[in-house]
Write a protein that holds these residues in place. Structure first.
Motif, short mmCIF file in Angstrom:
data_model
loop_
_atom_site.label_atom_id
_atom_site.label_comp_id
_atom_site.label_asym_id
_atom_site.label_seq_id
_atom_site.Cartn_x
_atom_site.Cartn_y
_atom_site.Cartn_z
N ALA A 1 0.84 -1.21 0.00
CA ALA A 1 0.00 0.00 0.00
C ALA A 1 0.87 1.25 0.00
O ALA A 1 0.61 2.20 -0.74
CB ALA A 1 -0.92 -0.01 1.21
N ASP A 2 1.90 1.23 0.82
CA ASP A 2 2.80 2.38 0.89
C ASP A 2 3.54 2.58 -0.43
O ASP A 2 3.62 3.70 -0.96
CB ASP A 2 3.80 2.17 2.03
N ALA A 3 4.07 1.50 -1.00
CA ALA A 3 4.78 1.59 -2.27
C ALA A 3 3.85 2.02 -3.39
O ALA A 3 4.23 2.82 -4.26
CB ALA A 3 5.44 0.25 -2.60
N GLY A 4 2.60 1.52 -3.35
CA GLY A 4 1.64 1.89 -4.38
C GLY A 4 1.31 3.37 -4.37
O GLY A 4 1.26 4.02 -5.41
N VAL A 5 1.07 3.89 -3.18
CA VAL A 5 0.79 5.32 -3.06
C VAL A 5 1.98 6.13 -3.56
O VAL A 5 1.82 7.13 -4.27
CB VAL A 5 0.46 5.69 -1.59
N GLN A 6 3.19 5.70 -3.23
CA GLN A 6 4.39 6.42 -3.66
C GLN A 6 4.52 6.42 -5.18
O GLN A 6 4.88 7.44 -5.79
CB GLN A 6 5.62 5.80 -3.01
N ILE A 7 4.25 5.29 -5.80
CA ILE A 7 4.36 5.20 -7.26
C ILE A 7 3.29 6.06 -7.94
O ILE A 7 3.57 6.73 -8.95
CB ILE A 7 4.24 3.72 -7.71
N LEU A 8 2.08 6.09 -7.39
CA LEU A 8 1.03 6.91 -7.96
C LEU A 8 1.26 8.41 -7.72
O LEU A 8 0.66 9.25 -8.38
CB LEU A 8 -0.34 6.51 -7.39
N GLY A 9 2.11 8.73 -6.76
CA GLY A 9 2.40 10.12 -6.47
C GLY A 9 1.17 10.86 -5.98
O GLY A 9 0.46 10.38 -5.09
N GLY A 10 0.90 12.02 -6.57
CA GLY A 10 -0.24 12.82 -6.14
C GLY A 10 -1.56 12.09 -6.27
O GLY A 10 -2.45 12.24 -5.42
N MET A 11 -1.70 11.26 -7.31
CA MET A 11 -2.94 10.50 -7.48
C MET A 11 -3.13 9.49 -6.35
O MET A 11 -4.25 9.16 -5.98
CB MET A 11 -2.94 9.77 -8.82
N GLY A 12 -2.03 9.03 -5.79
CA GLY A 12 -2.13 8.09 -4.68
C GLY A 12 -2.67 8.70 -3.42
O GLY A 12 -3.06 7.99 -2.49
N PHE A 13 -2.71 10.03 -3.38
CA PHE A 13 -3.25 10.75 -2.22
C PHE A 13 -4.72 11.10 -2.42
O PHE A 13 -5.36 11.63 -1.52
CB PHE A 13 -2.43 12.03 -2.01
N MET A 14 -5.26 10.79 -3.59
CA MET A 14 -6.63 11.15 -3.93
C MET A 14 -7.62 10.04 -3.60
O MET A 14 -7.36 8.86 -3.89
CB MET A 14 -6.74 11.49 -5.43
N ARG A 15 -8.75 10.42 -2.99
CA ARG A 15 -9.81 9.44 -2.76
C ARG A 15 -10.27 8.87 -4.10
O ARG A 15 -10.40 9.59 -5.09
CB ARG A 15 -11.00 10.11 -2.06
N GLY A 16 -10.57 7.59 -4.10
CA GLY A 16 -11.03 6.94 -5.31
C GLY A 16 -10.00 6.01 -5.92
O GLY A 16 -10.35 5.14 -6.72
N THR A 17 -8.73 6.16 -5.55
CA THR A 17 -7.73 5.21 -6.01
C THR A 17 -7.67 4.02 -5.05
O THR A 17 -7.94 4.15 -3.86
CB THR A 17 -6.33 5.85 -6.13
N VAL A 18 -7.33 2.88 -5.60
CA VAL A 18 -7.27 1.66 -4.79
C VAL A 18 -6.19 1.77 -3.72
O VAL A 18 -6.42 1.43 -2.55
CB VAL A 18 -7.00 0.44 -5.71
N CYS A 19 -5.02 2.24 -4.10
CA CYS A 19 -3.91 2.31 -3.14
C CYS A 19 -4.23 3.23 -1.98
O CYS A 19 -3.87 2.95 -0.82
CB CYS A 19 -2.64 2.76 -3.84
N GLU A 20 -4.92 4.35 -2.25
CA GLU A 20 -5.28 5.28 -1.17
C GLU A 20 -6.22 4.60 -0.18
O GLU A 20 -6.06 4.72 1.04
CB GLU A 20 -5.92 6.54 -1.76
N ARG A 21 -7.21 3.90 -0.71
CA ARG A 21 -8.17 3.24 0.18
C ARG A 21 -7.49 2.18 1.03
O ARG A 21 -7.68 2.10 2.25
CB ARG A 21 -9.29 2.60 -0.64
N ILE A 22 -6.68 1.36 0.39
CA ILE A 22 -6.02 0.27 1.11
C ILE A 22 -4.98 0.81 2.09
O ILE A 22 -4.78 0.24 3.17
CB ILE A 22 -5.40 -0.72 0.12
#
Length: 384
Positions: free
Chosen positions: A335-356
């Motif tokens: 989850a942490d690595a996914g958010v980092q790879i997505l960057g700003g999008m990983g901080f946005m509600r609606g992405t899988v990595c953000e939820r997890i």
């Protein structure tokens, strides 16, 4: 069932669950999180596919199945449904119902189990108390025998499906004093007079109702005692093993969901004139995610096979505990690595990595915290 038959059944079940999760859960998760609940009709749909009854006796509407079939189903549901809130509530009967199947009177089983497996009613488990946490042996909710009833007083908290449950498998103290010997299990109807419920707000699992329950002189017919008085603690501990295996399988599924989203994003996202995945540092993050998933999956397969072979001793229990830690740590890493790879999008509600990313903490706590898992394993392995 031969190995080939098992593989074929497993593949068919996983395909069914994946389709169900992709089409009937994943597209609606953000909407359900906003609403704070998902439709009760989802229970019936899951029941129609045979998912709610998997692992339960045929006589109650279930389909007997080994861990080798059940765990991949939970893993696929989490990978493709990508919502811990849906999974937790939709399958809350998997922690609330086993003690009923194993310990209830036959007439009680016949009245309770089939409607739950059919998706018509909801079952929950109520163990944790305010201020009690993981120290189950010190619970304070009491059940006093009066004639043909038990009179229940006390509180429970962090109860999954607590707001909607039609049946609550409740841990109570039926004798004075402290410690495990005085603990029993009661099945409490959700419409009992004196039972009040309040919804709890959470960091994650937003579409799963999580409740604080209060019991004020709730009268429960004595026929709803599960097993014998004073024998509840052993049943609770045995029930935890199944819950922890399910959490481990689910954690691997969520880790895979993070990898799926991170890889797809890295392949299509352009930075410095090339796809993100062309950068070595990103590729290595993806490999690290996959490495942990593969290692944890292999351990899950081994522990499940040993469980299906009848193992239940201290060494196996210790491995269940440490596997649960390994799986949730894998989920947390991915989850942490996914958010980092997505960057700003990983901080946005609606992405899988953000939820997890938000949901992973409850998985490291629920079913026994990491610290409790380590302590149980140390004791089972004779370290202390």
């Amino acid at each position: 069932m031969t190995p080939d038959e098992l593989r074929e059944a497993r593949s068919a079940l996983v395909d069914t669950v994946a389709r169900f999760a992709r089409t009937e859960i994943a597209p609606h998760v953000t909407e359900w999180d906003t609403a704070g609940e998902f439709p009760r009709t989802l229970y019936r749909r899951a029941a129609e596919l045979g998912l709610l009854g998997l692992g339960y006796p045929e006589e109650y509407g279930g389909t007997p199945a080994p861990l080798a079939l059940r765990l991949p189903v939970w893993r696929a549901l989490c990978r493709y449904g990508t919502s811990g809130g849906v999974q937790a509530s939709l399958f809350s009967h998997n922690i609330g119902l086993p003690p009923v199947v194993l310990l209830a009177r036959d007439d009680v089983r016949q009245a309770v189990v089939p409607p739950v497996l059919a998706g018509e009613q909801i079952a929950a488990l109520a163990i944790t108390e305010p201020g009690g946490g993981s120290d189950v042996a010190q619970l304070r909710t009491t059940a006093r025998r009066e004639g043909d009833d038990y009179v229940v007083n006390g509180e429970k908290t962090f109860i999954t499906s607590g707001m909607r449950a039609d049946w609550i498998t409740l841990a109570v103290r039926t004798s004075e004093g402290k410690g495990a010997p005085g603990i029993s299990l009661l099945l409490v109807p959700g419409d009992s007079k004196g039972l009040s419920r309040s919804r709890l707000d959470k960091m994650g699992w937003l579409c799963s109702d999580t409740a604080h329950l209060r019991f004020d002189d709730v009268r429960v017919p004595a026929r709803y005692l599960l097993g014998e008085e004073g024998q509840g603690f052993k049943a609770i501990m045995a029930n935890f093993n199944g819950e922890r295996l399910g959490l481990a399988a689910g954690a691997i599924g969520y880790a895979e969901a993070c990898l799926d989203e991170a890889l797809a994003w890295a392949q299509q996202r352009q930075t410095f004139g090339q796809p993100l995945v062309a950068h070595q540092v990103i590729r290595h993050k993806l490999v690290d995610m996959r490495q942990r998933i593969c290692a944890t999956s292999a351990w899950l397969e081994d522990v499940a096979a040993r469980g299906d072979a009848g193992e239940s001793g201290g060494d196996w229990v210790a491995e269940v505990c440490t596997l649960k830690n390994q799986a949730t740590q894998t989920m947390q890493f991915c989850a942490d690595a996914g958010v980092q790879i997505l960057g700003g999008m990983g901080f946005m509600r609606g992405t899988v990595c953000e939820r997890i990313y938000r949901e992973v903490k409850v998985v490291t706590i629920g079913g026994g915290t990491e610290e409790i898992m380590k302590e149980l394993a140390a004791r089972q392995w004779g370290f202390v």
